[in-house]
Motif scaffolding. Structure first.
Motif, short mmCIF file in Angstrom:
data_model
loop_
_atom_site.label_atom_id
_atom_site.label_comp_id
_atom_site.label_asym_id
_atom_site.label_seq_id
_atom_site.Cartn_x
_atom_site.Cartn_y
_atom_site.Cartn_z
N CYS A 134 -2.21 4.20 6.18
CA CYS A 134 -3.47 4.09 5.46
C CYS A 134 -4.50 3.27 6.26
O CYS A 134 -4.16 2.61 7.23
N CYS A 183 -3.77 -0.46 6.71
CA CYS A 183 -2.76 -0.75 7.73
C CYS A 183 -3.32 -0.57 9.13
O CYS A 183 -2.95 -1.29 10.06
N CYS A 208 2.89 2.05 2.63
CA CYS A 208 3.32 2.30 4.01
C CYS A 208 4.59 1.50 4.30
O CYS A 208 4.93 0.57 3.56
N CYS A 242 0.82 -1.21 0.00
CA CYS A 242 0.00 0.00 0.00
C CYS A 242 0.85 1.26 0.00
O CYS A 242 0.34 2.36 -0.13
N ARG A 244 3.68 6.39 6.70
CA ARG A 244 3.36 6.52 5.28
C ARG A 244 4.01 7.79 4.80
O ARG A 244 3.88 8.84 5.43
ZN LIG Z 1 -0.77 1.09 4.43
#
Ligand SMILES: [Zn+2]
Length: 112
Positions: free
Chosen positions: A66, A69, A39, A37, A59
């Motif tokens: 996010c 996460c 992160c 993602c 992030r």
């Molecule tokens: Zn994430």
């Protein structure tokens, strides 16, 4: 034409790593886990491969990690890459292998 900022996620990552090392006198490196993602998960490790800091999630250029996460806490199966960023001077290759094996659970034969 306006110059585009050359900011990259890697630069943000480096800044985070530097900050973690600064706050962890025991650290010989920082384990970095990149997630799909965008992160990151990071933690300093000492010369025995033990954690030398809390696990930090962040992030790049964002206030927080996010939503995904937040929900799964950066689940292992979403990991795209993992490595250790060593402090200078870097530990000996044998020590690196030992630490990597402990921290990442694999012995990487292709340590540069
Ligand atoms: Zn994430």
């Amino acid at each position: 034409m306006a110059k585009k900022s050359k900011w990259t996620p890697e630069k943000g990552e480096q800044a985070m790593i530097a900050g973690i090392v600064e706050g962890s006198p025991e650290a010989v490196g920082v384990a970095v886990i990149r997630l799909d993602c965008g992160c990151r998960k990071m933690a300093a490790v000492d010369k025995n491969g033990e954690p030398a800091s809390k696990i930090i999630m962040y992030r790049d250029r964002a206030e927080s990690i996010c939503d995904l996460c937040k929900k799964d806490n950066g689940a292992f199966h979403r990991m795209t890459e993992q490595f250790i960023s060593w402090t200078q001077p870097e530990p000996a290759d044998e020590d690196k292998k030992r630490i990597i094996a402990k921290v990442l659970g694999v012995v990487d034969e292709t340590i540069h």
